[in-house]
Write a protein that holds these residues in place. Structure first.
Motif, PDB file in Angstrom:
ATOM      1  N   MET A   1       0.842  -1.192   0.000  1.00 24.92           N
ATOM      2  CA  MET A   1       0.000   0.000   0.000  1.00 24.92           C
ATOM      3  C   MET A   1       0.872   1.233   0.000  1.00 24.92           C
ATOM      4  SD  MET A   1      -3.106   0.996   2.589  1.00 24.92           S
ATOM      5  CE  MET A   1      -2.030   1.054   4.016  1.00 24.92           C
ATOM      6  N   ALA A   2       0.560   2.207  -0.808  1.00 25.72           N
ATOM      7  CA  ALA A   2       1.360   3.416  -0.903  1.00 25.72           C
ATOM      8  C   ALA A   2       1.223   4.231   0.365  1.00 25.72           C
ATOM      9  CB  ALA A   2       0.939   4.240  -2.119  1.00 25.72           C
ATOM     10  N   SER A   3       2.324   4.801   0.813  1.00 27.48           N
ATOM     11  CA  SER A   3       2.318   5.674   1.975  1.00 27.48           C
ATOM     12  C   SER A   3       1.818   7.043   1.566  1.00 27.48           C
ATOM     13  CB  SER A   3       3.731   5.784   2.548  1.00 27.48           C
ATOM     14  OG  SER A   3       4.551   6.474   1.652  1.00 27.48           O
ATOM     15  N   PRO A   4       1.388   7.877   2.559  1.00 29.19           N
ATOM     16  CA  PRO A   4       0.935   9.225   2.221  1.00 29.19           C
ATOM     17  C   PRO A   4       1.999  10.033   1.508  1.00 29.19           C
ATOM     18  CG  PRO A   4       0.300   8.655   4.466  1.00 29.19           C
ATOM     19  CD  PRO A   4       1.172   7.564   3.975  1.00 29.19           C
ATOM     20  N   ALA A   5       3.279   9.752   1.818  1.00 25.86           N
ATOM     21  CA  ALA A   5       4.353  10.501   1.168  1.00 25.86           C
ATOM     22  C   ALA A   5       4.344  10.303  -0.334  1.00 25.86           C
ATOM     23  CB  ALA A   5       5.700  10.105   1.754  1.00 25.86           C
ATOM     24  N   ASP A   6       3.880   9.154  -0.761  1.00 27.89           N
ATOM     25  CA  ASP A   6       3.886   8.861  -2.191  1.00 27.89           C
ATOM     26  C   ASP A   6       2.862   9.701  -2.956  1.00 27.89           C
ATOM     27  OD1 ASP A   6       5.862   6.890  -2.011  1.00 27.89           O
ATOM     28  OD2 ASP A   6       4.379   5.405  -1.392  1.00 27.89           O
ATOM     29  N   MET A   7       1.972  10.428  -2.221  1.00 30.49           N
ATOM     30  CA  MET A   7       0.952  11.212  -2.884  1.00 30.49           C
ATOM     31  C   MET A   7       1.504  12.503  -3.473  1.00 30.49           C
ATOM     32  SD  MET A   7      -2.096  10.704  -0.089  1.00 30.49           S
ATOM     33  CE  MET A   7      -3.249  11.732  -0.991  1.00 30.49           C
ATOM     34  N   VAL A   8       2.692  12.917  -3.058  1.00 28.96           N
ATOM     35  CA  VAL A   8       3.294  14.113  -3.624  1.00 28.96           C
ATOM     36  C   VAL A   8       3.815  13.782  -5.011  1.00 28.96           C
ATOM     37  CG1 VAL A   8       5.100  15.846  -3.364  1.00 28.96           C
ATOM     38  CG2 VAL A   8       3.908  14.972  -1.350  1.00 28.96           C
ATOM     39  N   ARG A   9       3.334  14.507  -5.984  1.00 29.73           N
ATOM     40  CA  ARG A   9       3.707  14.213  -7.367  1.00 29.73           C
ATOM     41  C   ARG A   9       5.088  14.789  -7.668  1.00 29.73           C
ATOM     42  NH1 ARG A   9      -0.670  15.700 -11.705  1.00 29.73           N
ATOM     43  NH2 ARG A   9      -1.701  14.054 -10.493  1.00 29.73           N
ATOM     44  N   PRO A  10       6.023  13.966  -8.141  1.00 29.56           N
ATOM     45  CA  PRO A  10       7.368  14.476  -8.442  1.00 29.56           C
ATOM     46  C   PRO A  10       7.360  15.341  -9.695  1.00 29.56           C
ATOM     47  CG  PRO A  10       7.186  12.197  -9.112  1.00 29.56           C
ATOM     48  CD  PRO A  10       5.912  12.520  -8.396  1.00 29.56           C
ATOM     49  N   ALA A 340      16.582   6.882  -2.191  1.00 29.34           N
ATOM     50  CA  ALA A 340      15.405   6.406  -2.922  1.00 29.34           C
ATOM     51  C   ALA A 340      14.258   6.086  -1.966  1.00 29.34           C
ATOM     52  CB  ALA A 340      15.770   5.174  -3.748  1.00 29.34           C
ATOM     53  N   LEU A 341      14.588   5.498  -0.818  1.00 27.42           N
ATOM     54  CA  LEU A 341      13.557   5.190   0.171  1.00 27.42           C
ATOM     55  C   LEU A 341      12.973   6.453   0.796  1.00 27.42           C
ATOM     56  CD1 LEU A 341      14.726   2.122   2.302  1.00 27.42           C
ATOM     57  CD2 LEU A 341      12.466   2.465   1.321  1.00 27.42           C
ATOM     58  N   ALA A 342      13.844   7.407   1.099  1.00 32.29           N
ATOM     59  CA  ALA A 342      13.418   8.588   1.850  1.00 32.29           C
ATOM     60  C   ALA A 342      12.844   9.687   0.983  1.00 32.29           C
ATOM     61  CB  ALA A 342      14.608   9.131   2.655  1.00 32.29           C
ATOM     62  N   LEU A 343      13.144   9.672  -0.311  1.00 32.72           N
ATOM     63  CA  LEU A 343      12.822  10.813  -1.164  1.00 32.72           C
ATOM     64  C   LEU A 343      11.338  11.172  -1.194  1.00 32.72           C
ATOM     65  CD1 LEU A 343      14.096  12.922  -2.920  1.00 32.72           C
ATOM     66  CD2 LEU A 343      14.088  11.320  -4.834  1.00 32.72           C
ATOM     67  N   PRO A 344      10.413  10.223  -1.328  1.00 39.12           N
ATOM     68  CA  PRO A 344       8.998  10.620  -1.308  1.00 39.12           C
ATOM     69  C   PRO A 344       8.606  11.320  -0.012  1.00 39.12           C
ATOM     70  CG  PRO A 344       9.244   8.403  -2.180  1.00 39.12           C
ATOM     71  CD  PRO A 344      10.575   8.783  -1.620  1.00 39.12           C
ATOM     72  N   GLY A 345       9.111  10.822   1.129  1.00 40.12           N
ATOM     73  CA  GLY A 345       8.806  11.459   2.404  1.00 40.12           C
ATOM     74  C   GLY A 345       9.455  12.819   2.542  1.00 40.12           C
ATOM     75  N   LEU A 346      10.703  12.952   2.064  1.00 38.21           N
ATOM     76  CA  LEU A 346      11.375  14.242   2.116  1.00 38.21           C
ATOM     77  C   LEU A 346      10.638  15.272   1.265  1.00 38.21           C
ATOM     78  CD1 LEU A 346      15.136  13.166   1.854  1.00 38.21           C
ATOM     79  CD2 LEU A 346      13.912  13.936   3.895  1.00 38.21           C
ATOM     80  N   ARG A 348       7.578  15.648   1.021  1.00 39.34           N
ATOM     81  CA  ARG A 348       6.462  16.186   1.801  1.00 39.34           C
ATOM     82  C   ARG A 348       6.948  17.098   2.922  1.00 39.34           C
ATOM     83  NH1 ARG A 348       1.562  14.310   2.162  1.00 39.34           N
ATOM     84  NH2 ARG A 348       1.597  14.247   4.439  1.00 39.34           N
ATOM     85  N   ARG A 349       8.215  17.014   3.245  1.00 39.84           N
ATOM     86  CA  ARG A 349       8.737  17.752   4.393  1.00 39.84           C
ATOM     87  C   ARG A 349       9.615  18.935   4.009  1.00 39.84           C
ATOM     88  NH1 ARG A 349       9.157  15.572   9.430  1.00 39.84           N
ATOM     89  NH2 ARG A 349       7.772  13.808   9.806  1.00 39.84           N
ATOM     90  N   MET A 350       9.973  19.044   2.752  1.00 43.79           N
ATOM     91  CA  MET A 350      10.887  20.094   2.333  1.00 43.79           C
ATOM     92  C   MET A 350      10.246  20.963   1.257  1.00 43.79           C
ATOM     93  SD  MET A 350      14.473  17.954   1.998  1.00 43.79           S
ATOM     94  CE  MET A 350      15.451  19.441   1.684  1.00 43.79           C
ATOM     95  N   PRO A 351      10.535  22.258   1.235  1.00 45.34           N
ATOM     96  CA  PRO A 351      10.125  23.077   0.088  1.00 45.34           C
ATOM     97  C   PRO A 351      10.755  22.525  -1.182  1.00 45.34           C
ATOM     98  CG  PRO A 351      10.868  24.458   1.911  1.00 45.34           C
ATOM     99  CD  PRO A 351      11.205  23.052   2.278  1.00 45.34           C
ATOM    100  N   ALA A 352      10.068  22.662  -2.278  1.00 39.62           N
ATOM    101  CA  ALA A 352      10.538  22.080  -3.536  1.00 39.62           C
ATOM    102  C   ALA A 352      11.942  22.561  -3.893  1.00 39.62           C
ATOM    103  CB  ALA A 352       9.563  22.412  -4.660  1.00 39.62           C
ATOM    104  N   ARG A 353      12.217  23.864  -3.680  1.00 41.59           N
ATOM    105  CA  ARG A 353      13.530  24.395  -4.027  1.00 41.59           C
ATOM    106  C   ARG A 353      14.625  23.772  -3.162  1.00 41.59           C
ATOM    107  NH1 ARG A 353      14.065  30.789  -4.445  1.00 41.59           N
ATOM    108  NH2 ARG A 353      12.563  30.273  -6.104  1.00 41.59           N
ATOM    109  N   ARG A 409       3.897  18.447   4.613  1.00 35.84           N
ATOM    110  CA  ARG A 409       2.886  19.045   3.762  1.00 35.84           C
ATOM    111  C   ARG A 409       1.803  18.031   3.452  1.00 35.84           C
ATOM    112  NH1 ARG A 409       5.577  20.766  -1.415  1.00 35.84           N
ATOM    113  NH2 ARG A 409       7.132  19.197  -0.901  1.00 35.84           N
ATOM    114  N   PRO A 410       0.563  18.406   3.472  1.00 34.21           N
ATOM    115  CA  PRO A 410      -0.506  17.448   3.136  1.00 34.21           C
ATOM    116  C   PRO A 410      -0.438  17.059   1.672  1.00 34.21           C
ATOM    117  CG  PRO A 410      -1.404  19.664   3.276  1.00 34.21           C
ATOM    118  CD  PRO A 410       0.039  19.753   3.747  1.00 34.21           C
ATOM    119  N   GLY A 411      -0.836  15.862   1.395  1.00 37.05           N
ATOM    120  CA  GLY A 411      -0.892  15.421   0.016  1.00 37.05           C
ATOM    121  C   GLY A 411      -2.043  16.099  -0.708  1.00 37.05           C
TER     122      GLY A 411
END
Length: 419
Positions: A1-10, A340-346, A348-353, A409-411
């Motif tokens: 099951m995808a984690s909430p972090a995966d909801m952020v579109r790259p 690679a593991l942390a990137l989706p979660g990061l 959600r936690r970091m500004p895009a820049r 950040r919320p998804g």
């Protein structure tokens, strides 16, 4: 099951960029194979031998019943000189007997074919695991570590194999497949310093099956290697480790290719004992910080914190890069697996820049070491170890983002269907 972090579109990466990077990696792989073949012989214009050559030579000794001689520095130096047409280059073989067992089948093949199979086969494993870990963020993680991938391909090292196994072990544990996770972790017995943070992950997740299976698999694989290659390989290997420690203390290794705090301190002229103490302090601090951060991120099922176990596991894998004083740039592939593991979660936690700057910074670390490997002489051990403090700074950014409260950040909200 995808984690909430995966909801952020790259952010999108163009097809042309993907094709260009893939083509570059393919060209380098072909050129490295040709270089590996050309390094053997008497042509004075031939290139130097690379890391794969000692692996291959060690594999050949396994078939003659003299594998223990792979750890004999004068014998191995003579083999490499004859292999390279008398050129005065030497790289010690310092792996446990298990890696000799891995290399033995490849030693039956012609050198070029063996190099290509080992490099491309382990690279395929690495990419498959990266895809599994990063999901939609796969290309972003690959681009960030692409200079490190070029280093690995050029020298035929085993960083793809170690990172692939470590990443697979972490992923299987997250999927509650403890026995399989333990098998993958136990297979790292040929380079145990790169498995040091996996027991921490298993403990945080209360995955006793993975921990027990890892210990059992490591013992059985190592025992099988000793039985096949000879009991004399054990004292020979242990003796070689002390010689390597002397080499490190004297600064005989190319410090510009090493990324540990120990290498950085040595490259500044710090005495070996003090450099080792500095490294120990840095390593313990990183391990403690990564463990606390993983716990806060919900690294174990009973954590009261919002659960981000994949980010937690990624932080622990990245911390592996700071444990051993004997750590080269090609082993930063395990940092890539953690990223690679942390990137989706990061994301959600970091500004895009800030996230983009982090990825560029990681790429710059690999680029620095790639340039040094190309243009700094192998014998020049006086060059600064620039990669160590740079990758530590990148990890500091990761820890800060992962530990910052209230920054998630919320998804994206689901869009209501049109009436």
């Amino acid at each position: 099951m995808a984690s909430p972090a995966d909801m952020v579109r790259p952010p999108a990466i163009s097809v042309m960029t993907r094709v260009a990077v893939s083509a570059l990696l393919a060209v380098v792989a072909a050129a490295a194979t040709v270089q590996a073949i050309a390094a053997v012989g008497s042509d004075p214009a031939r290139p130097d031998i690379v890391d794969f050559h000692p692996f291959y030579l060690a594999g050949t000794t396994a078939w003659t019943g003299r594998f223990a001689q792979s750890y004999d520095m004068p014998v191995m130096q003579a083999l490499q000189r004859s292999f390279g047409g008398g050129r005065d280059v030497f790289m010690p073989f310092v792996y446990p007997p298990l890696f000799g067992l891995v290399m033995a089948p490849l030693a039956l093949l012609p050198l070029g074919l063996a190099f290509a199979l080992f490099t491309l086969g382990t690279f395929a494993l690495f990419l498959a695991v990266m895809r599994r870990l990063a999901g939609a963020w796969f290309w972003h993680a690959v681009l960030a570590v692409s200079p490190i991938l070029l280093i690995e391909i050029r020298v035929g090292q085993n960083g793809f194999l170690t990172a692939g196994l470590a990443g697979l072990a972490a992923d299987l544990s997250l999927r509650r497949r403890g026995a399989r996770a333990g098998l993958a972790a136990g297979a790292l017995a040929f380079k145990p310093q790169l498995a040091t943070m996996l027991p921490v992950l298993f403990a945080l997740r209360r995955d006793g099956r993975a921990l027990a299976t890892a210990v059992l698999a490591a013992a059985l694989l190592s025992g099988a290697a000793v039985l096949v290659l000879g009991r004399d390989t054990v004292p020979a290997f242990l003796s070689s480790t002390s010689v390597v420690a002397e080499f490190m203390a004297s600064g005989s290794f190319p410090l510009h290719r090493m990324t540990s705090a120990y290498a950085f301190a040595l490259s500044l002229g710090v005495p070996a004992r003090l450099a080792l103490a500095i490294h120990g302090a840095v390593a313990l601090s990183v391990i403690a910080a990564a463990t606390v951060t993983a716990h806060r991120l919900g690294g174990h099922p009973a954590s009261p914190a919002p659960s981000e176990p994949r980010t937690a596991a990624g932080v622990l894998l990245m911390a592996t890069a700071f444990v051993s004083p004997y750590f080269f740039d090609y082993d930063l592939t395990i940092f890539g697996a953690g990223l690679a593991l942390a990137l989706p979660g990061l994301a959600r936690r970091m500004p895009a820049r800030s996230l983009v700057l982090l990825l560029v910074g990681i790429g710059a670390v690999g680029a620095i070491d790639l340039v040094c490997g190309l243009f700094v002489a192998r014998s020049d051990a006086s060059s600064l170890s620039l990669g160590g403090p740079a990758i530590l700074a990148c990890f500091g950014v990761v820890l800060r983002a992962a530990r910052a409260p209230g920054t998630v950040r919320p998804g994206p909200r689901p869009v209501a269907p049109a009436a």
